[in-house]
Write an enzyme that holds these catalytic residues in place. Structure first.
Site, short mmCIF file in Angstrom:
data_model
loop_
_atom_site.label_atom_id
_atom_site.label_comp_id
_atom_site.label_asym_id
_atom_site.label_seq_id
_atom_site.Cartn_x
_atom_site.Cartn_y
_atom_site.Cartn_z
N ASP A 66 40.12 64.47 46.91
CA ASP A 66 38.93 64.71 46.10
C ASP A 66 38.65 66.20 45.91
O ASP A 66 39.27 67.04 46.55
CB ASP A 66 37.71 64.00 46.72
CG ASP A 66 37.61 64.19 48.23
OD1 ASP A 66 38.29 65.07 48.77
OD2 ASP A 66 36.84 63.45 48.86
N ASN A 98 28.23 57.10 56.05
CA ASN A 98 27.84 55.87 55.34
C ASN A 98 29.06 55.00 55.03
O ASN A 98 28.97 54.07 54.23
CB ASN A 98 27.07 56.21 54.06
CG ASN A 98 27.88 57.07 53.11
OD1 ASN A 98 29.06 57.32 53.34
ND2 ASN A 98 27.25 57.52 52.04
N HIS A 109 31.84 56.11 53.65
CA HIS A 109 32.63 56.51 52.48
C HIS A 109 34.01 57.00 52.89
O HIS A 109 34.21 57.51 54.00
CB HIS A 109 31.89 57.52 51.60
CG HIS A 109 31.75 58.89 52.14
ND1 HIS A 109 30.58 59.61 52.09
CD2 HIS A 109 32.63 59.71 52.74
CE1 HIS A 109 30.77 60.80 52.62
NE2 HIS A 109 32.00 60.89 53.03
N GLU A 125 31.45 56.25 47.54
CA GLU A 125 30.20 55.98 48.25
C GLU A 125 29.91 54.47 48.24
O GLU A 125 30.48 53.73 47.44
CB GLU A 125 29.04 56.69 47.52
CG GLU A 125 29.24 58.20 47.38
CD GLU A 125 28.92 58.96 48.65
OE1 GLU A 125 28.80 58.35 49.74
OE2 GLU A 125 28.81 60.20 48.57
C1 F6R Z 1 37.06 64.76 52.35
C2 F6R Z 1 36.65 63.39 52.20
C3 F6R Z 1 35.47 62.82 52.91
C4 F6R Z 1 35.43 63.13 54.40
C5 F6R Z 1 34.20 62.50 55.07
C6 F6R Z 1 34.10 62.86 56.53
O1 F6R Z 1 38.19 65.05 51.54
O2 F6R Z 1 37.27 62.72 51.47
O3 F6R Z 1 35.46 61.42 52.72
O4 F6R Z 1 36.60 62.67 55.01
O5 F6R Z 1 33.04 62.93 54.42
O6 F6R Z 1 33.84 64.23 56.63
P1 F6R Z 1 33.83 64.98 58.03
O7 F6R Z 1 35.23 64.98 58.54
O8 F6R Z 1 33.36 66.37 57.71
O9 F6R Z 1 32.87 64.25 58.92
#
Ligand code: F6R
Length: 242
Positions: A67, A136, A138, A143
């Site tokens: 992403d 959440n 995701h 989301e």
């Molecule tokens: C990042 C991504 C997000 C993160 C998720 C967890 O490329 O795709 O889905 O993996 O938000 O983020 P952290 O590791 O910062 O808790």
């Protein structure tokens, strides 16, 4: 699903890096799907170290990231392009031009997302996709929703995600409101998935996602249907699992 329980973040990072390096060694022309966020940073640190020690060679590797924020220039230090160069690409020998992320500077969302999806297909698909887990549930920027979105698409970020990410910006107002992300279908088409999770604050999410019902309200729950998923999580993240 294979689950590796580690003592802490450091051990989680080493285990995940071992799995990625096994992939790179066994299939030197792998297509690696990569993630940003705080969780994989330690994994990338290990990969960089092992490359510097001469134990890993990325010269045949191609990468596609999950992403990217829409509207951030690539040289903005909060762009995922910048993150990936800072933590991995600038330190290992993946050839220039073989590291791909959605281009957040492209205004035409439909065109950019279609081209990114076509790029992944033209590469023959992702061999190993690394994922983190949002609070959440995701994955990527997919989301909680009423459906599982299939291909790469543009999303409006939810308040909780904006809140979680604002620590990296001067204020919540500066966090982009939209992002381009691989869809759930794109992620599920990867041949293998490696998901890394750390910390007690994710323990409920781990339980819901991997031991609860499969629902688009918890996007990561779809991974229960993937034939080759490895979860590497520390004791704190697994503390709600018997
Ligand atoms: C990042 C991504 C997000 C993160 C998720 C967890 O490329 O795709 O889905 O993996 O938000 O983020 P952290 O590791 O910062 O808790």
């Amino acid at each position: 699903m294979k689950i590796y329980k580690t003592k802490n973040y450091e051990e989680m990072s080493r285990k995940a890096a071992h799995i990625i390096s096994a992939q790179v060694t066994l299939k030197p022309d792998s297509i690696l799907g990569l993630a940003t966020g705080s969780t994989p940073i330690g994994t990338y640190e290990n990969l960089v170290k092992w490359y510097e020690d001469g134990d890993l060679d990325f010269s045949g590797i191609t990468t596609v990231n999950l992403d990217e924020y829409k509207g951030l220039p690539r040289d903005n230090d909060q762009s995922y392009y910048y993150f990936m160069h800072h933590h991995l690409f600038d330190h290992v020998n993946i050839p220039d031009g073989r590291t791909h992320l959605p281009d957040g500077t492209k205004e035409d969302s439909d065109q950019e997302c279609r081209q990114y999806e076509e790029l992944i297909q033209s590469l023959g698909g992702v061999d190993l996709q690394l994922l983190g887990l949002g609070h959440n549930g995701h994955i990527g920027f997919n989301e909680p929703d009423d459906i599982f979105p299939d291909d790469t698409h543009c999303v409006n970020l939810q308040e909780r995600t904006i809140e979680a990410n604002k620590r990296f910006f001067a204020s919540a107002d500066e966090v982009p409101r939209q992002a381009y992300t691989m869809g759930i279908g794109t992620i599920m088409r990867a041949k293998k998935i490696l998901i890394v999770v750390s910390g007690a604050d994710k323990a409920d999410t781990v339980k819901e996602a991997f031991f609860g019902p499969i629902t688009p309200k918890v996007p990561a729950s779809i991974l229960q249907l993937h034939p080759d998923v490895t979860l590497v999580a520390d004791e704190a993240a697994l503390s709600k699992i018997d």
